[in-house]
Design an enzyme around this catalytic site. Structure first.
Site, PDB file in Angstrom:
ATOM      1  N   ARG A  79      53.916  30.783  21.003  1.00 40.54           N
ATOM      2  CA  ARG A  79      52.717  31.950  20.935  1.00 40.54           C
ATOM      3  C   ARG A  79      52.675  32.561  22.181  1.00 40.54           C
ATOM      4  O   ARG A  79      51.547  33.142  22.634  1.00 40.54           O
ATOM      5  CB  ARG A  79      51.673  31.361  20.345  1.00 40.54           C
ATOM      6  CG  ARG A  79      51.484  30.834  19.211  1.00 40.54           C
ATOM      7  CD  ARG A  79      51.468  32.159  18.148  1.00 40.54           C
ATOM      8  NE  ARG A  79      51.365  31.603  16.591  1.00 40.54           N
ATOM      9  CZ  ARG A  79      50.319  31.392  15.798  1.00 40.54           C
ATOM     10  NH1 ARG A  79      48.958  31.769  16.278  1.00 40.54           N
ATOM     11  NH2 ARG A  79      50.427  30.979  14.852  1.00 40.54           N
ATOM     12  N   ARG A  91      47.391  37.144  21.675  1.00 38.48           N
ATOM     13  CA  ARG A  91      46.184  37.613  21.769  1.00 38.48           C
ATOM     14  C   ARG A  91      45.592  37.108  23.229  1.00 38.48           C
ATOM     15  O   ARG A  91      44.547  37.897  23.695  1.00 38.48           O
ATOM     16  CB  ARG A  91      45.037  37.227  20.661  1.00 38.48           C
ATOM     17  CG  ARG A  91      45.221  38.137  19.281  1.00 38.48           C
ATOM     18  CD  ARG A  91      44.552  37.105  18.331  1.00 38.48           C
ATOM     19  NE  ARG A  91      45.190  35.911  18.199  1.00 38.48           N
ATOM     20  CZ  ARG A  91      44.620  35.164  17.148  1.00 38.48           C
ATOM     21  NH1 ARG A  91      43.968  35.409  16.402  1.00 38.48           N
ATOM     22  NH2 ARG A  91      45.357  34.063  16.773  1.00 38.48           N
ATOM     23  N   ARG A 145      47.711  45.983  19.401  1.00 40.16           N
ATOM     24  CA  ARG A 145      47.066  45.524  18.012  1.00 40.16           C
ATOM     25  C   ARG A 145      45.970  46.290  17.741  1.00 40.16           C
ATOM     26  O   ARG A 145      45.485  46.454  16.366  1.00 40.16           O
ATOM     27  CB  ARG A 145      46.517  43.916  18.367  1.00 40.16           C
ATOM     28  CG  ARG A 145      47.812  43.108  17.464  1.00 40.16           C
ATOM     29  CD  ARG A 145      47.940  43.023  16.185  1.00 40.16           C
ATOM     30  NE  ARG A 145      46.849  42.217  15.715  1.00 40.16           N
ATOM     31  CZ  ARG A 145      46.049  42.418  14.830  1.00 40.16           C
ATOM     32  NH1 ARG A 145      45.906  43.951  14.465  1.00 40.16           N
ATOM     33  NH2 ARG A 145      45.152  41.563  14.101  1.00 40.16           N
ATOM     34  N   ASP A 195      56.501  36.382  12.274  1.00 44.01           N
ATOM     35  CA  ASP A 195      55.727  35.303  11.905  1.00 44.01           C
ATOM     36  C   ASP A 195      56.196  34.647  10.879  1.00 44.01           C
ATOM     37  O   ASP A 195      57.218  34.937  10.078  1.00 44.01           O
ATOM     38  CB  ASP A 195      54.415  35.947  11.192  1.00 44.01           C
ATOM     39  CG  ASP A 195      53.314  34.520  11.082  1.00 44.01           C
ATOM     40  OD1 ASP A 195      52.569  34.452  12.131  1.00 44.01           O
ATOM     41  OD2 ASP A 195      53.126  34.085  10.016  1.00 44.01           O
ATOM     42  N   TYR A 200      52.747  26.918   2.633  1.00 43.12           N
ATOM     43  CA  TYR A 200      52.319  28.118   2.564  1.00 43.12           C
ATOM     44  C   TYR A 200      52.352  28.597   1.252  1.00 43.12           C
ATOM     45  O   TYR A 200      51.566  29.503   0.493  1.00 43.12           O
ATOM     46  CB  TYR A 200      52.807  29.150   3.405  1.00 43.12           C
ATOM     47  CG  TYR A 200      52.045  28.767   4.879  1.00 43.12           C
ATOM     48  CD1 TYR A 200      50.812  29.261   5.074  1.00 43.12           C
ATOM     49  CD2 TYR A 200      52.619  27.903   5.674  1.00 43.12           C
ATOM     50  CE1 TYR A 200      50.048  29.089   6.275  1.00 43.12           C
ATOM     51  CE2 TYR A 200      51.874  27.857   7.135  1.00 43.12           C
ATOM     52  CZ  TYR A 200      50.521  28.432   7.239  1.00 43.12           C
ATOM     53  OH  TYR A 200      49.944  28.187   8.365  1.00 43.12           O
TER      54      TYR A 200
HETATM   55  O1  CP3 Z   1      55.477  32.381  19.676  1.00 37.94           O
HETATM   56  C1  CP3 Z   1      55.377  33.611  19.804  1.00 37.94           C
HETATM   57  O2  CP3 Z   1      55.041  34.325  20.856  1.00 37.94           O
HETATM   58  C2  CP3 Z   1      56.329  34.392  18.547  1.00 37.94           C
HETATM   59  C3  CP3 Z   1      55.187  34.806  17.584  1.00 37.94           C
HETATM   60  C4  CP3 Z   1      54.628  33.816  16.510  1.00 37.94           C
HETATM   61  C5  CP3 Z   1      53.705  34.220  15.862  1.00 37.94           C
HETATM   62  N1  CP3 Z   1      53.488  33.107  14.867  1.00 37.94           N
HETATM   63  C6  CP3 Z   1      52.881  35.312  16.160  1.00 37.94           C
HETATM   64  C7  CP3 Z   1      51.411  35.363  15.552  1.00 37.94           C
HETATM   65  C8  CP3 Z   1      55.358  32.869  16.056  1.00 37.94           C
HETATM   66  C9  CP3 Z   1      56.537  31.801  16.392  1.00 37.94           C
HETATM   67  C10 CP3 Z   1      54.485  32.176  14.642  1.00 37.94           C
HETATM   68  C11 CP3 Z   1      54.594  31.166  14.121  1.00 37.94           C
HETATM   69  C12 CP3 Z   1      53.807  30.548  12.997  1.00 37.94           C
HETATM   70  N2  CP3 Z   1      52.898  31.598  12.204  1.00 37.94           N
HETATM   71  C13 CP3 Z   1      53.369  29.364  12.744  1.00 37.94           C
HETATM   72  C14 CP3 Z   1      54.274  28.235  13.558  1.00 37.94           C
HETATM   73  C15 CP3 Z   1      53.669  27.972  14.819  1.00 37.94           C
HETATM   74  C16 CP3 Z   1      52.372  26.999  14.657  1.00 37.94           C
HETATM   75  O3  CP3 Z   1      51.477  27.619  15.304  1.00 37.94           O
HETATM   76  O4  CP3 Z   1      52.547  25.983  14.404  1.00 37.94           O
HETATM   77  C17 CP3 Z   1      52.401  29.332  11.736  1.00 37.94           C
HETATM   78  C18 CP3 Z   1      51.847  28.101  11.212  1.00 37.94           C
HETATM   79  C19 CP3 Z   1      51.978  30.564  11.281  1.00 37.94           C
HETATM   80  C20 CP3 Z   1      51.268  31.113  10.498  1.00 37.94           C
HETATM   81  C21 CP3 Z   1      50.094  31.823  10.954  1.00 37.94           C
HETATM   82  N3  CP3 Z   1      50.409  33.170  11.772  1.00 37.94           N
HETATM   83  C22 CP3 Z   1      48.620  31.686  11.159  1.00 37.94           C
HETATM   84  C23 CP3 Z   1      48.163  30.262  10.423  1.00 37.94           C
HETATM   85  C24 CP3 Z   1      48.056  32.598  11.841  1.00 37.94           C
HETATM   86  C25 CP3 Z   1      46.399  32.801  11.833  1.00 37.94           C
HETATM   87  C26 CP3 Z   1      46.065  32.098  12.964  1.00 37.94           C
HETATM   88  C27 CP3 Z   1      46.102  32.767  14.218  1.00 37.94           C
HETATM   89  O5  CP3 Z   1      46.487  32.279  15.186  1.00 37.94           O
HETATM   90  O6  CP3 Z   1      45.628  33.973  14.022  1.00 37.94           O
HETATM   91  C28 CP3 Z   1      48.941  33.537  12.246  1.00 37.94           C
HETATM   92  C29 CP3 Z   1      48.813  34.980  12.906  1.00 37.94           C
HETATM   93  C30 CP3 Z   1      49.519  35.004  13.888  1.00 37.94           C
HETATM   94  N4  CP3 Z   1      50.900  34.812  14.311  1.00 37.94           N
HETATM   95  C31 CP3 Z   1      49.326  35.766  15.229  1.00 37.94           C
HETATM   96  C32 CP3 Z   1      50.403  36.057  16.176  1.00 37.94           C
HETATM   97  C33 CP3 Z   1      50.406  36.581  17.538  1.00 37.94           C
HETATM   98  C34 CP3 Z   1      48.011  36.482  15.366  1.00 37.94           C
HETATM   99  C35 CP3 Z   1      47.753  37.596  14.893  1.00 37.94           C
HETATM  100  C36 CP3 Z   1      46.903  38.720  15.225  1.00 37.94           C
HETATM  101  O7  CP3 Z   1      47.404  39.284  16.175  1.00 37.94           O
HETATM  102  O8  CP3 Z   1      45.796  38.831  14.989  1.00 37.94           O
END
Ligand code: CP3
Length: 345
Positions: free
Chosen positions: A28, A32, A41, A77, A152
């Site tokens: 990640r 944010r 964003r 994502d 999911y």
């Molecule tokens: O790692 C990186 O920088 C690359 C981007 C990346 C995102 N999601 C961006 C994201 C990667 C590799 C993911 C993978 C992801 N997404 C996973 C597996 C990794 C983990 O954490 O175990 C999972 C379970 C998800 C599903 C997901 N996406 C959730 C549950 C959420 C909401 C919770 C949260 O953190 O907001 C997201 C949103 C998300 N994915 C954001 C980002 C930058 C935040 C969205 C925003 O900008 O509002």
């Protein structure tokens, strides 16, 4: 691939080779906690950002420019390919939701493999834009591992108990096997397309694998995950498997045959490596595993804990990372302290 990229700290560590210091990237890392991410964003929704190659490439590059990380990870994502498999996804304040999840055997008819070039062309275009922009910095493609994507598909959101997933497995085992196999085959084509477009390695995120019993892991989770890893390895690029919450089943995880195992923060890295080694089917590297919460500590503690991770990671086959994704409240100064500590190692 250029010789200097093949010779990068990251790809050398993935191959299990010795490196003067461990390469560093953070799960990640584009997100944010970065003001430049929050600024982009403001103008677009999260899914719009994922589907716009110019913007997705820009946010992928942001943490590389700011911190000089040793690898970039594609900005996308885990839920993006679910849409292409036939299950629409929405992102709300509460996180991702699927309006029509898989709850009955009949629902399976809606889930299918897909052509990545047609259904996820924006992902491949993001990678094509990144490749020249990154120079010698390697790019990691990614997808969810079959079990985590299936949670999911079935729950329709991030779950606490995963009761719907387990209920589906127990009541409809043959359909559960079919769902996991379909997700695995779709993910194989999706990641092969990412490699063809220019990714240097791929990571499978098994974020929720820690919730399954050993029995269910053997019956449902292992077969499609091992098949996917074997198919991807045949392409010659390193395959990283990150099993969050999987430290209690590391002896089993080692049988998956990955090149690199991502380790969460719950177990010291040297212990994790030893447990994996009891059953690993090939030489492997490890990735991890600083607790992301340590980045909320004072700089001296960050430096001391990072040094300990470096020491436990050993001189060869260690990619430095957090034990899970960086949290949005992390101060930039903490990430700077981490980079200094790992570079000094
Ligand atoms: O790692 C990186 O920088 C690359 C981007 C990346 C995102 N999601 C961006 C994201 C990667 C590799 C993911 C993978 C992801 N997404 C996973 C597996 C990794 C983990 O954490 O175990 C999972 C379970 C998800 C599903 C997901 N996406 C959730 C549950 C959420 C909401 C919770 C949260 O953190 O907001 C997201 C949103 C998300 N994915 C954001 C980002 C930058 C935040 C969205 C925003 O900008 O509002």
């Amino acid at each position: 691939m250029t010789a200097s990229r093949a010779d990068s700290l990251f790809l050398r560590a993935c191959r299990g080779e010795a490196t003067p210091r461990p390469p560093l990237w953070m799960m990640r890392q584009a997100g944010r906690y970065l003001p430049e991410y929050r600024e982009i964003r403001q103008g677009v929704s999260f899914l719009e950002l994922c589907k716009n190659p110019a913007l997705a490439a820009e946010v992928t590059l942001q943490p590389i420019r700011r911190f000089g990380f040793d690898a970039a990870i594609l900005f996308s994502d885990l839920l993006v390919p679910l849409e292409a498999m036939g299950l629409p996804v929405e992102f709300t304040e509460q996180g991702p939701t699927l309006p029509a999840p898989v709850r009955t055997p009949e629902d399976l008819a809606r889930v299918h493999r897909f052509d990545p070039a047609r259904e996820t062309s924006f992902v491949l275009e993001t990678i094509s834009r990144l490749r020249p922009a990154l120079g010698d910095t390697p790019l990691i493609g990614f997808a969810g591992a079959p079990f985590t994507v299936a949670t999911y598909a079935i729950e329709g959101k991030t779950s606490k108990t995963f009761a719907e997933t387990k209920k589906f497995f127990y009541r409809h085992p043959s359909e559960a096997h079919r769902l996991l196999a379909t997700i695995g085959e779709a993910t194989r084509a999706y990641l092969e397309a990412q490699l063809d477009a220019g990714a240097d390695a791929v990571q499978l995120f098994d974020s929720w694998v820690g919730v399954v019993s050993a029995e269910d892991w053997a019956e449902f989770v292992f077969p499609p995950t091992a098949a996917l890893i074997a198919a991807l390895r045949a392409r010659g690029a390193p395959v990283i498997y990150f099993g969050n919450g999987a430290t209690t089943i590391l002896d089993r995880i080692g049988k998956l045959g990955a090149d690199v195992y991502g380790i969460d923060w719950r177990l010291p890295l040297d212990e994790a490596r030893a447990r994996l080694a009891t059953t690993a089917t090939r030489p492997f590297a490890v990735q991890g595993n600083l607790d992301p919460a340590v980045l909320l500590a004072p700089a001296e503690i960050i430096a001391a804990r990072a040094a300990d991770v470096v020491r436990r990671g050993g001189k060869r086959g260690h990619v430095f990372n957090l034990g899970h994704g960086i949290t949005p409240e992390t101060p930039l100064a903490s990430v700077e302290a981490l980079v200094r500590a790992v570079h000094a190692a």
